[in-house]
Motif scaffolding. Structure first.
Motif, PDB file in Angstrom:
ATOM      1  N   ARG A 760       0.911  -1.171  -0.019  1.00 17.83           N
ATOM      2  CA  ARG A 760      -0.080   0.172   0.182  1.00 17.83           C
ATOM      3  C   ARG A 760       0.710   1.491   0.159  1.00 17.83           C
ATOM      4  O   ARG A 760       0.992   2.282  -0.688  1.00 17.83           O
ATOM      5  CB  ARG A 760      -1.040   0.045   0.883  1.00 17.83           C
ATOM      6  CG  ARG A 760      -2.125   0.729   0.766  1.00 17.83           C
ATOM      7  CD  ARG A 760      -3.118   1.507   2.362  1.00 17.83           C
ATOM      8  NE  ARG A 760      -4.158   0.004   2.228  1.00 17.83           N
ATOM      9  CZ  ARG A 760      -3.939  -1.142   2.615  1.00 17.83           C
ATOM     10  NH1 ARG A 760      -2.733  -1.437   4.155  1.00 17.83           N
ATOM     11  NH2 ARG A 760      -4.854  -2.563   2.416  1.00 17.83           N
ATOM     12  N   CYS A 763       1.922   1.601  -3.379  1.00 18.64           N
ATOM     13  CA  CYS A 763       1.051   2.114  -4.200  1.00 18.64           C
ATOM     14  C   CYS A 763       0.885   3.427  -3.998  1.00 18.64           C
ATOM     15  O   CYS A 763       1.143   4.396  -4.874  1.00 18.64           O
ATOM     16  CB  CYS A 763      -0.386   1.313  -3.946  1.00 18.64           C
ATOM     17  SG  CYS A 763      -0.174  -0.359  -4.912  1.00 18.64           S
ATOM     18  N   GLN A 767       1.873   5.830  -6.757  1.00 21.14           N
ATOM     19  CA  GLN A 767       0.411   7.380  -7.092  1.00 21.14           C
ATOM     20  C   GLN A 767       0.841   7.927  -7.307  1.00 21.14           C
ATOM     21  O   GLN A 767       0.831   8.796  -8.329  1.00 21.14           O
ATOM     22  CB  GLN A 767      -0.467   6.970  -6.263  1.00 21.14           C
ATOM     23  CG  GLN A 767      -1.880   5.507  -6.499  1.00 21.14           C
ATOM     24  CD  GLN A 767      -2.566   5.225  -5.806  1.00 21.14           C
ATOM     25  OE1 GLN A 767      -3.108   6.175  -4.523  1.00 21.14           O
ATOM     26  NE2 GLN A 767      -3.759   4.301  -6.186  1.00 21.14           N
TER      27      GLN A 767
END
Length: 1818
Positions: A760, A763, A767
């Motif tokens: 996460r 990510c 992102q």
């Protein structure tokens, strides 16, 4: 543990999920939770235990195949996982360690077909999704691998699906193993199910087909692990059901089947009726089961009995006894007093019962109401009460049924018993699960006792497996505390246990249930913790079983345990005349238990045999009186010993709800059963140790993201240790084994959480970076766009201003020129108008002036003519008057002169005087007359002209006068007409007034009519428009209908075309499957022959699982000889046992039948060829109908044929020369006398005349030969020097035969002479025709010369053009004629050659015979026939000659011992085929049919032998497939058929076969090629099969895309590529190898495409099938891997130029499945896209993939159940197969397109390496 999810207890759903809102701190008494529906809750912890609620597993782990893969192992996790799999994914099977949990779906699922069985066969248990077949395969594999017997223990509640699971397990064994003989044992094993279900199953409130007995079926296998037999043991039949059924329940099925079939003729004697008529079948009030036809079930039961060897007479006996039981239940008793009863006299039910049973009515009626009491001193009979009589009747019925049940089980076992020695077995135990009802009796007690024993065995086995796993991995072993139910078992079966006390009470004279209950209380209450007494009852007791507490009612225990039947009633039945009935009671004393029987001679093999002690003669009655409990305990001990001697496999069946609703999950009922069946105990044992286990490689692959680069070492084990020490600080939470890492419960979830957090965070960083980059890119794009827009706007504005200026200037210019134009136009208009006016005016004035001048001129002319006429009239009157006056005057004067003259004439002198003057005067007068005549003529002419002028003028004036008169008359007439018109006008005025009045009336009427007409017209218009609309509507409908009909017809046509193509492919596939089946039977036959040959030798030990089917290639054309050998073989061999002989004979008969069927099939396929050959067959038939030709006639015919052949050759050469001469010169002089064509024709005529002379000489020679033959035959009696002649003479018995032979030869000679005469006549006719042809040629020559002369007169250019045109036309016609003649001659030559060869051979034989009969002197004197001299070929003819005895050497060197690799590398492709064909050509050239047949048969058999010997070698099979096809193409190319000769060169056409039609052998070779192709596909499949799943699915071609998820106890094959693991590169390398080998062997390109298509189909089908059966493979990342792998395969196809082979299309289902894994699966639009995209997948496959879709990471989303329902709803109208898996064994029908070779046969050289030196070129 903030933001964690936990499970909390719930009274409705058992467990509910909730999210922790606040972190828990030690000491907290309340947890702040939020339920899934959003409701907040305070959960109070237990103050005593302070146990926290169980944690929920991460979503990524939910839905796993194995419950032990869950990180948190506890009851709510197990329940939730099962529910998600069952409800959401429609998966009914789940592993729980070693247990397979099966949930009854109450719906038929397409997951039990043979395709599923084949998919699971040979697979590792962890590699496939959970299935009953996986358990069966594991048992079968362990039996073969470990040499140990196996057991599959199936347990569960009634209605949970135990029987069905056991049935599917047995079906799997029957399908996978096959039987060891042709007796179809597996069919008999499966056929036992309907029999046992009909007599042992019944409808209950929980299950429509509930097994009311337990059974243990041992399926026996031989050393090759094929089924040889089976044995069944039954336990505790529920006999009470025969006489009593609860509400909504039924008796055993067989009773209702009998009642439903009562109308059958054979059942009339049973006097049956409706089920509602009998007491034993109507108590439940539910005689019918929905969806079940009892009559059909009866047919199935009878068929199964017949298959198991129960004869019709025995079947009728069974039905007779069952019908008797039904009638016995209707027997009624009447009470006489409280202690006695009686049966009404001639009671119908009892009468029928006695008739059916064959017993006396009085005896049975007496002993039903009485019993015999025996004391020590005497025996007396005592009546019994009505209640006791009814109980005795029911006990008798139960006893009869129980014995009949045992008898049927015995016969089933005998039918399934095998005489072959059993090597091992697999037992399937289908036994009742733990039961607890509101009222529990003796049956439930026994059932739960059996489950206690099974649970103990299960716990020990699980504990043992855990211990073995820890020891194998060298993990420190810590004792795991698990529940041991030995105390409960001791309570039941130990000394002074419940069963002992029950047996003791049964022996007491006045024992009762109450006294037994008191003994139980006194013995066990307060002494055993597992025994309790209910508070409100003194007739019940409670036992704490492993699953739950159960309260048992003591009432009925003693009666059911004793199972009392009055001995007198049994004696009456034993005395029955009905043979079967005493047989039921005959073996009672030998039976081990009432419901368990071991047939005599049945020795359980490979396990410890528990044999009952042999009963002594004095113990018979004692043994008979054993209690049911004692017998059940003994049989249970025997079962446990059997199970302990085997390796157990557990199947736990779960009933999801009590209402039989499909796919409905009741959590309460499920938890109750999970607790009862021991699944949770397994979980608890696993959770107590280290439940989660990972290999080091899997751990490294999954948690590589948690490692830094420096942590990664070369040693994976050390790397994992280093990382784990950092991640998990408590070392007790994990242990390192030899190959695995062991984790305690919850650690995997912790690691998954760390991994998810790391991913996460990664990510988020990705992102952040990507979003910044995207925004920056967006800003730069926007800035660039703004600048661009500004530039373009400014440019646009500048262009607009410039455009404005240009337009302004242009407007001014336009205005200037427009104004100028307008003014000029106006001026031009005015000027033109003025000029026009002037012109008109001046013209008018000029015309007026002209008219006036014209009138004046005409007036003057008229005046002139009138005045001239008047003057002329006046002149003519005046002239006439003057002339008249002159005439009068001159007349008067002439008269006076006449008077004088008369006077003067009277005197002569006068006359004389006058005469002299008169002559002169006459002369003058004559001249004057002439002048006057001239004047007269001129005047006359003038007069004539004047008269003509006058007459014309007169006529003109007369016409004017007439015209004037006419005009005057017209004026008069006009005046008259005016008057008449005035009168008429007056009349018309009068009529006008009348008409006007009439008009008014008519107008009024017209207005009225018009109004009405308008109304009518409007109405008609409305109707017309309506009709038009209707017409248009009808036209539209007609058009639409026509369009629809056209579309429908077109669609239908397309469908029919497709259907025809499919039918053709199906027919071709069916034929090729028949060939495959035929080859398999031949292989089986050969194997049996080999076994019989090797029967004397001892087979080698070893246990290997082999395929029961082998490919074999044998032709039916050579089959008969092998059958003969097979028939002779058993006669020569004495060692095989007698049991084999009938087996071989049955197989032989089957093979014969199969051969016949295949021949019929081939005959039907050759109909087309037969029709083409029909004409030739008729010609042959006509020739056969002729009388046999004698030797001399044959000789003559051969001479004639040879002459014709030579003549045809000459004609052909002459035609070729003529054609060549004509084509060389294209000039008008071609037909000139000196031209080449002309010379050729003369040469031909000369040769024809010479030919005639030669024929005359040949006739003379033949006559001399006949004379010499006569002379040779006449002295036959006196010849003694010839040995052969003496032998022939010795064969004749008398001189009569010699004379008869002489006469026959004489007649033959006469016949030859007559035929020679006819031949001479035909020659003369031919000569005449040639002369006529010469004459026509001369005429043609003359005509050509004339045309040439005509052309010479034309101009040079026209002459050349005309001559060329004419010559081209003539030569074209001649060429066409010559070509037609040439084709006819070729056909005739080929036809005659075939006939000449046959006759030449026979004539040669006759010549040899005749030469033997002729003396040497005669031979010398005999003239030689020139036609028999063979012509030597100057060049090589493409044939190979070999001796007959070298045929085997040829086959050996060219086929059997040939190395394909050497031929493929060094020689031309297909060389063996060319050599074989050239040998066939030579045999055909010699007209030796035996040699041709022998060579072809040896070739076919040699190819079959080499393929049988080396049939697993791809190179060998490919090499001979290529050569067989090339041989087949050569036979076609050189067959002489026009269809195959299109691409031949003239030289190749000369090499065609001339004597034999080998179409039948072509068919045999085609069948052989099909068999080789199928064998090639099997070899391909065997090579590719181990690679496909590993390379296409498991191996990560794109590293790091998919991570490995946690696995359970059932370890699947690792997806990480080890050294021995196959990858995609392995598959591509193998494909390259296959392709290169086929290309080297010269295989046809079309055939290579078909092989590649088949390979790709196998790859796609196997991959998709595994994908559909593996939940762990259905993820987004795996879809990407599959698509990448498929793209690599497509790239391979492009590289090999095989994209048009159809191979890519076979991968379409796999491609669509991969796309389905990757597309969005949320909205309706997604559903529509999926439905349109997945057209190659069936509905079942799409739904299965969606159900199996499993996220590998937390970022993926699960597929919602509603979305799957939407997909199913959209696809409900799609008509596709319900089959889930693709048929990976399917072989596409193969075709062999004709592929002629351009290679010239005469150029082929035979290399010395082949060892064919004995072959010579011809």
């Amino acid at each position: 543990i903030g933001s964690e999810e936990v499970w909390i207890p719930d009274p409705e759903e058992v467990w509910k999920s909730a999210e922790l809102l606040k972190d828990y701190k030690p000491g907290d008494k309340v947890l702040q939770l939020r339920l899934e529906e959003g409701k907040d809750l305070e959960y109070c912890l237990d103050p005593k235990t302070k146990e926290l609620p169980p944690l929920r597993n991460p979503d990524i782990l939910v839905g796993e195949n194995d419950l032990t893969a869950l990180s948190y192992l506890h009851e709510p996790a197990v329940l939730h996982n099962l529910k998600v799999r069952f409800i959401d994914s429609k998966l009914i099977y789940t592993y729980c360690g070693i247990v397979l949990v099966a949930i009854n779906p109450y719906e038929q699922l397409p997951i039990y077909g043979e395709d599923i069985i084949n998919a699971y066969s040979g697979q590792n248990m962890g590699d496939m999704d959970p299935h009953i077949f996986a358990v069966a395969e594991e048992a079968y594999k362990q039996m073969a691998r470990d040499e140990r017997n196996q057991s599959i223990i199936v347990s569960g509640e009634s209605g949970a699906g135990k029987t069905v699971s056991a049935k599917y397990a047995m079906r799997y064994f029957a399908t996978v193993s096959g039987s060891a003989s042709e007796a179809n044992v597996e069919e008999k094993v499966l056929a036992s199910n309907p029999i046992m279900e009909s007599i042992g199953n019944a409808k209950t409130t929980r299950n429509d087909n509930s097994s009311r007995f337990g059974k243990y079926i041992e399926i026996g296998f031989d050393k090759r692990y094929r089924i040889i037999g089976a044995n069944m043991r039954t336990y505790l039949l529920e006999k009470s059901r025969v006489v009593f059924q609860a509400e909504e329940e039924r008796n055993y099925h067989i009773f209702y089947q009998l009642c439903a079939s009562a109308a059958l003729p054979e059942f009339k004697t049973l006097r049956l009726g409706n089920a509602d008529y009998f007491h034993y079948t109507k108590q439940g009030g539910s005689p019918v089961i929905d969806g079940v036809d009892d009559a059909k079930e009866m047919v199935n039961t009878r068929q199964a009995c017949t298959l198991l060897g129960i004869s019709d007479s025995y079947q009728m006996g069974i039905f007779r006894i069952l019908a008797g039981i039904l009638h016995l239940g209707n027997v009624e008793f009447a009470s006489r007093d409280s202690d006695s009863c009686t049966i009404p006299p001639k009671h119908d039910p009892l009468t029928i019962f006695c008739d059916l049973m064959g017993v006396e009515y009085e005896e049975m009626a007496h002993w039903l109401c009485h019993r015999k009491l025996a004391t020590a001193t005497e025996t007396y009979i005592k009546p019994i009460s009505k209640l006791h009589a009814i109980n005795a009747r029911d006990a008798l019925a139960k006893h009869i049924y129980a014995n009949l049940f045992n008898w049927i089980v015995d016969h089933v076992n005998k039918a399934l018993h095998s005489t072959i020695k059993q090597h091992s077995f697999i037992g399937v135990l289908d036994i009742y699960g733990f039961e607890t009802f509101e009222i529990n009796s003796f049956e439930q007690f026994c059932i739960n006792y059996a489950n206690e024993k099974l649970q103990q065995q299960f716990n020990m086995h699980v504990f043992k497996l855990e211990q073995e796993e820890y020891m194998k991995e060298q993990i420190p072993w810590t004792l795991i505390d698990f529940y041991d139910n030995q105390p409960c078992i001791n309570l039941i079966e130990a000394k002074m246990g419940i069963l002992d006390l029950l047996d003791e009470e049964c022996k007491m004279p006045k024992g009762s249930d109450d006294t037994w209950a008191q003994k139980l209380y006194n013995t066990h209450l307060n002494k055993c913790a597992l025994f309790e007494k209910p508070r409100l009852s003194n007739k019940a007791f409670i036992i704490k079983h492993f699953a739950d507490k159960v309260e048992y009612q003591c009432e009925g225990f003693l009666e059911k345990n004793k199972d009392t039947v009055y001995e007198e009633q049994i004696k009456v039945l034993k005395s029955s005349k009905f043979k079967l009935l005493p047989e039921l009671f005959q073996d009672e004393e030998k039976v081990l238990s009432p419901t368990s029987a071991t047939p005599s001679g049945r020795v359980p093999l490979s396990r410890t045999a528990v044999k009952p002690a042999k009963a002594r003669p004095g113990q018979t009655s004692k043994e008979h009186k054993k209690t049911v409990g004692h017998q059940f305990r003994n049989s249970l001990h025997l079962l446990m010993e059997t199970l302990n001697a085997t390796t157990p496999h557990y199947v736990r069946c779960i009933k999801p709800n009590d209402f039989k609703f499909p796919f409905t999950f009741d959590e309460k009922r499920a938890v109750q059963q999970l607790r009862a069946c021991g699944v949770l105990e397994t979980i608890r044992i696993s959770a107590a140790g280290f439940p989660s286990r990972w290999t080091y490689q899997e751990f490294f692959s999954r948690y590589r993201v948690l490692m830094k680069q420096r942590d990664v070492l070369g040693d994976r084990k050390q790397t994992c240790k280093n990382v784990l020490e950092k991640l998990i600080l408590d070392k007790d939470k994990y242990q390192f084994g030899k190959t695995k890492i062991f984790f305690r419960a919850g650690q995997v979830a912790y690691l998954e959480k760390i991994r998810a957090d790391k991913l996460r965070a990664a990510c988020i960083r990705i992102q952040k970076t990507i979003r910044g980059w995207l925004m920056r890119k967006k800003y730069m794009r926007m800035r660039k766009a703004a600048i661009t827009i500004q530039r373009y706007v400014r440019g646009y504005q500048a262009r607009c201003y410039a455009k404005f200026l240009r337009r302004t200037r242009a407007a001014i210019t336009i205005q200037k020129f427009h104004r100028m134009y307008v003014v000029r136009k106006r001026y031009q208009c005015m000027r033109d108008a003025t000029i026009a006016l002037q012109a008109l005016l001046r013209g008018y004035m000029a015309r007026n002036k002209y008219q006036m001048m014209l009138r004046e001129h005409k007036s003057i002319i008229i005046q002139k003519h009138v005045r001239g006429w008047l003057a002329r009239v006046h002149y003519r009157r005046t002239l006439k008057a003057i002339v008249y006056l002159q005439c009068c005057y001159r007349r008067m004067m002439a008269k006076r002169e006449l008077k004088k003259l008369k006077i003067e004439a009277r005197s002569v002198e006068r006359y004389k005087k006058l005469h002299i003057g008169l002559e002169n005067k006459i002369m003058q007068l004559q001249r004057k007359i002439d002048e006057q005549n001239k004047e007269y003529k001129s005047l006359l002419e003038k007069l004539n002209s004047l008269e003509i002028t006058y007459s014309t003028e007169t006529e003109r004036l007369r016409s004017d006068v007439e015209r004037l008169r006419m005009s005057e008359e017209e004026a008069k007439n006009a005046t008259n007409r005016v008057l008449s018109l005035q009168e008429e006008i007056a009349k018309l005025r009068k009529e006008l007034h009348q008409t006007q009045s009439e008009k008014k009336t008519i107008e009024e009427w017209a207005d009225k009519y018009k109004h009405e007409t308008e109304q009518l017209v409007s109405e008609l218009k409305d109707q017309n428009t309506l009709l038009k609309t209707e017409k248009e509507e009808l036209n539209r409908r007609i058009h639409d209908q026509a369009k629809e009909i056209t579309e429908a017809m077109e669609k239908k046509l397309v469908e029919e075309t497709k259907q025809l193509e499919l039918d053709l492919n199906d027919e071709r596939l069916r034929y090729q499957n028949l060939l495959n089946e035929f080859s398999r039977l031949e292989e089986r036959y050969d194997d049996l022959k080999d076994e019989m040959n090797l029967m004397a030798s001892i087979p080698k030990p070893g246990h290997k699982r082999t395929d029961s089917t082998h490919s074999s290639n044998e032709s039916e054309y050579t089959f008969s000889s092998e059958i003969t050998e097979a028939e002779d073989l058993p006669l020569r061999m004495e060692e095989p046992s007698e049991k084999k002989a009938p087996l071989d004979m049955s197989l032989f008969l089957k093979l014969q039948k199969r051969v016949t069927e295949l021949e019929q099939e081939k005959q039907s396929l050759q109909d087309e060829l037969d029709r083409k050959e029909e004409q030739a067959l008729r010609a042959k038939a006509k020739e056969e109908e002729r009388p046999p030709i004698r030797g001399a006639e044959l000789e003559y015919e051969s001479l004639k044929r040879q002459e014709l052949e030579s003549e045809n050759k000459k004609l052909k050469n002459e035609l070729n020369e003529l054609q060549k001469a004509l084509t060389e010169t294209r000039s008008p002089e071609v037909t000139a006398p000196g031209a080449p064509a002309y010379r050729v024709l003369l040469d031909q005529l000369t040769s024809v005349s010479e030919e005639l002379e030669v024929r005359k000489e040949e006739v003379l020679i033949l006559r001399s030969q006949l004379v010499s033959q006569k002379e040779a035959i006449q002295p036959k009696d006196t010849m003694t020097d010839s040995t052969i002649l003496l032998e022939d003479v010795q064969k004749m018995k008398d001189k009569g035969e010699i004379a008869q032979a002489y006469i026959g030869l004489k007649e033959t000679n006469r016949l030859l002479e007559s035929q020679l005469q006819s031949q001479k006549k035909s020659h003369e006719n031919e000569l005449e025709s040639l002369r006529g042809e010469i004459q026509s040629l001369k005429e043609e020559n003359n005509r050509q010369q004339q045309l040439l002369a005509q052309n010479l007169q034309l101009p040079p250019e026209a002459r050349i053009e005309a001559s060329l045109q004419h010559e081209i036309t003539r030569l074209t016609n001649e060429n066409l004629d010559l070509m037609e003649q040439l084709e006819k001659q070729d056909k005739t030559v080929r036809k005659l050659k075939k006939q000449l060869k046959v006759f030449a051979k026979k004539i040669g034989e006759l010549e040899v015979g005749q030469m033997e009969n002729i003396s040497p002197g005669q031979i010398i004197d005999e003239p030689i026939r020139p036609v028999n001299i063979p012509r030597k070929e100057k060049d090589f003819q493409g044939m190979l000659e070999y001796k007959k005895e070298d045929e085997q050497k040829l086959v050996k060197n060219l086929i059997l011992e040939l190395k394909p690799r050497g031929v493929a590398v060094n020689l031309i492709p297909g060389l063996p085929a060319y050599i074989l064909f050239m040998c066939v050509r030579h045999a055909d050239y010699l007209n030796d049919d035996q040699k041709v047949r022998s060579l072809l048969t040896s070739t076919i058999n040699g190819i079959k032998k080499v393929l049988k010997k080396r049939g697993d070698d791809f190179e060998t099979v490919s090499f001979w497939l290529s050569n067989t096809c090339r041989f087949l193409h050569c036979l076609k190319q050189y067959s002489g058929e026009e269809g195959f000769m299109k691409h031949n060169t003239p030289r190749q056409n000369e090499h065609c076969l001339t004597n034999f039609d080998l179409a039948e052998y072509r068919q045999v070779l085609s069948d052989l090629a099909i068999q080789i192709y199928q064998q090639l596909v099997r070899v391909l499949e065997n090579i590719l099969q181990p690679m496909i799943v590993s390379g296409m699915l498991e191996h990560e071609t794109i590293q790091g895309v998919s991570g490995v998820k946690p696995t359970g106890l059932r370890k699947r094959t690792s997806s990480i590529a080890d050294e021995g693991t196959y990858t995609l590169d392995s598959i591509i390398r193998q494909l390259n190898s296959f392709h290169s080998v086929m290309c080297q062997h010269g295989m046809d390109p079309e055939l290579i495409k078909q092989v590649v298509k088949q390979m790709f189909y196998i790859i796609g089908a196997v991959t998709l099938n595994n994908l559909l059966l593996r939940k762990d493979m259905c993820s987004w990342s795996k879809g990407m891997q599959i698509r990448y792998n498929v793209s690599q395969l497509e790239e391979w196809l492009r590289d090999k130029n095989l994209m048009n082979s159809g191979a890519k299309e076979t991968l379409e289902p796999l491609i669509q499945a991969a796309q389905l894994l990757q597309v969005k699966k949320k909205t309706d639009e997604d559903a529509e896209a999926i439905c349109s995209m997945c057209n190659a997948l069936t509905t079942a496959q799409i739904v299965k993939v969606l159900n199996l879709y499993t996220p590998v990471n937390e970022f993926e989303e699960r597929v919602l159940v509603s979305f799957i329902r939407t997909i199913q709803l959209r696809l409900r109208d799609r008509k596709d197969s319900p089959q889930l898996l693709m048929d990976a064994k399917h072989i596409f029908p193969v075709t062999f397109p004709f592929n002629p070779s351009s290679l010239a046969l005469e150029t082929i050289q035979i290399p010395a390496s082949l060892g064919l030196g004995f072959i010579s070129r011809v």
